[in-house]
Design a protein around this motif. Structure first.
Motif, short mmCIF file in Angstrom:
data_model
loop_
_atom_site.label_atom_id
_atom_site.label_comp_id
_atom_site.label_asym_id
_atom_site.label_seq_id
_atom_site.Cartn_x
_atom_site.Cartn_y
_atom_site.Cartn_z
N SER A 39 0.88 -1.13 0.07
CA SER A 39 -0.13 0.26 -0.03
C SER A 39 0.76 1.19 0.09
CB SER A 39 -1.03 -0.14 1.17
OG SER A 39 -1.76 1.14 1.22
N PRO A 40 0.88 2.07 -0.98
CA PRO A 40 0.17 1.88 -2.36
C PRO A 40 0.92 0.69 -3.22
CG PRO A 40 1.91 3.63 -2.60
CD PRO A 40 1.63 3.13 -1.02
N VAL A 41 -0.02 0.01 -3.92
CA VAL A 41 0.49 -1.23 -4.55
C VAL A 41 1.37 -0.75 -5.63
CG1 VAL A 41 -0.37 -3.21 -5.87
CG2 VAL A 41 -1.72 -2.40 -4.09
N TRP A 42 2.51 -1.45 -5.82
CA TRP A 42 3.74 -1.64 -6.81
C TRP A 42 4.50 -2.44 -6.74
CZ3 TRP A 42 8.62 -0.59 -5.33
CH2 TRP A 42 8.81 0.16 -4.14
N LYS A 43 5.20 -2.86 -7.75
CA LYS A 43 6.17 -4.02 -7.75
C LYS A 43 7.26 -3.68 -8.74
CE LYS A 43 4.56 -8.28 -7.33
NZ LYS A 43 4.07 -9.62 -7.66
N ILE A 44 8.45 -3.93 -8.52
CA ILE A 44 9.53 -3.99 -9.57
C ILE A 44 10.51 -5.16 -9.53
CG2 ILE A 44 9.45 -1.20 -9.72
CD1 ILE A 44 11.98 -1.40 -8.12
N TYR A 45 11.11 -5.44 -10.49
CA TYR A 45 12.05 -6.47 -10.35
C TYR A 45 13.44 -5.96 -10.76
CZ TYR A 45 7.82 -9.24 -10.85
OH TYR A 45 6.70 -10.06 -10.68
N VAL A 46 14.40 -6.14 -9.99
CA VAL A 46 15.89 -5.73 -9.99
C VAL A 46 16.74 -7.05 -10.35
CG1 VAL A 46 17.62 -4.75 -8.77
CG2 VAL A 46 15.24 -3.87 -8.21
N PRO A 47 17.03 -6.97 -11.81
CA PRO A 47 17.76 -8.04 -12.29
C PRO A 47 19.14 -8.49 -11.51
CG PRO A 47 17.21 -6.63 -14.09
CD PRO A 47 16.86 -6.10 -12.80
N VAL A 48 19.52 -9.65 -11.11
CA VAL A 48 20.83 -9.85 -10.43
C VAL A 48 21.69 -10.29 -11.36
CG1 VAL A 48 21.69 -11.32 -8.66
CG2 VAL A 48 19.48 -10.30 -8.44
N LYS A 49 22.98 -9.96 -11.34
CA LYS A 49 24.05 -10.39 -12.29
C LYS A 49 24.42 -11.98 -11.67
CE LYS A 49 28.61 -9.11 -14.02
NZ LYS A 49 29.62 -8.21 -13.85
N MET A 50 24.16 -12.99 -12.91
CA MET A 50 24.18 -14.27 -12.62
C MET A 50 25.83 -14.57 -13.19
SD MET A 50 21.33 -14.91 -11.77
CE MET A 50 21.41 -16.84 -11.86
N ALA A 51 26.37 -15.97 -12.61
CA ALA A 51 27.53 -16.40 -13.00
C ALA A 51 27.65 -16.74 -14.43
CB ALA A 51 27.94 -17.68 -12.04
N PRO A 52 28.60 -16.47 -15.17
CA PRO A 52 28.65 -17.19 -16.57
C PRO A 52 28.25 -18.57 -16.62
CG PRO A 52 30.95 -16.26 -15.82
CD PRO A 52 29.99 -16.20 -14.48
N ALA A 53 27.76 -18.89 -17.70
CA ALA A 53 26.95 -20.30 -17.91
C ALA A 53 27.86 -21.16 -17.55
CB ALA A 53 26.33 -20.28 -19.26
N ALA A 54 29.05 -21.25 -18.08
CA ALA A 54 30.20 -22.23 -17.58
C ALA A 54 30.62 -22.45 -16.22
CB ALA A 54 31.49 -21.88 -18.40
N ALA A 55 30.13 -21.38 -15.45
CA ALA A 55 30.48 -21.79 -14.08
C ALA A 55 29.24 -22.08 -13.41
CB ALA A 55 30.98 -19.96 -13.32
N ARG A 56 28.14 -21.98 -13.88
CA ARG A 56 26.86 -22.28 -13.00
C ARG A 56 26.80 -23.83 -12.96
NH1 ARG A 56 22.77 -19.30 -16.34
NH2 ARG A 56 23.95 -17.54 -16.56
N PRO A 57 26.39 -24.32 -11.98
CA PRO A 57 26.37 -25.95 -11.73
C PRO A 57 24.99 -26.38 -13.07
CG PRO A 57 25.15 -24.91 -9.97
CD PRO A 57 25.86 -23.95 -10.79
N VAL A 58 25.25 -27.41 -13.61
CA VAL A 58 24.28 -28.09 -14.39
C VAL A 58 23.75 -28.95 -13.59
CG1 VAL A 58 24.12 -29.56 -16.57
CG2 VAL A 58 26.01 -27.95 -16.23
N LEU A 59 22.18 -28.87 -13.99
CA LEU A 59 21.13 -29.47 -13.30
C LEU A 59 20.82 -30.79 -14.17
CD1 LEU A 59 18.65 -27.06 -11.97
CD2 LEU A 59 20.72 -27.92 -10.61
#
Length: 171
Positions: A74-94
């Motif tokens: 109240s008052p109603v609002w929403k924002i999305y703050v992008p987060v810097k992700m690790a490079p694809a090679a460094a991310r664990p593969v599921l």
């Protein structure tokens, strides 16, 4: 000081929510500075004109934590703050799970067919009434259909009970 309290303490100077304070609160929420891996990608756009929020809320978007959701009830609002992700090679593969075949649902058995003569039943403890009619459509057990009981009046809605038997809804 929590991100929400920081915003509360410094928010009184303007009619709009300070984007600089949101940046600071997001930094505290993530524990990472703007531009660092795990922190906000950039500053929140200072051109945003968000109404002041007395108690903003912070949460991660999704399980991969790719953005911080900053919202106000109240008052109603929403924002999305992008987060810097690790490079694809460094991310664990599921590991991808093998798809599980799903058997198609069995088709329900039609107990009343269009044009069938049916007996419309209704009753309770101590009484029952029946009326003959003609089914206006097909129906499985428990499904609704229209039944013509009088050529001079519109059809009524009924529920299929068994072959040649229907009841009024709620009976």
């Amino acid at each position: 000081m929590t991100p929400a309290l920081l915003l509360l303490a410094l928010a009184g100077a303007s009619d709009f929510q300070s984007t600089a304070l949101i940046d600071t609160a997001v930094q505290q929420f993530t524990g990472r500075a703007i531009g660092e891996e795990g922190g906000a990608v950039t500053r929140v756009d200072a051109r945003l004109k968000l109404a002041q929020c007395p108690m903003p809320q912070f949460e991660w978007r999704g399980s991969n934590k790719d953005a911080v959701v900053v919202s106000c009830m109240s008052p109603v609002w929403k924002i999305y703050v992008p987060v810097k992700m690790a490079p694809a090679a460094a991310r664990p593969v599921l590991a991808a799970a093998a798809p599980v075949p799903i058997a198609p649902a069995p088709k329900p058995e039609i107990v009343v067919k269009r044009g069938d003569p049916v007996t419309v039943e209704a009753g309770a403890a101590g009484f029952s009434i029946t009326r003959d009619g003609i089914a206006m459509g097909d129906a499985a057990k428990g499904a609704r259909l229209m039944v013509k009981v009088d050529p001079q009046k519109p059809p009524i809605q009924a529920v299929a009970v068994d072959m040649g038997r229907v009841t009024l809804p709620g009976w």
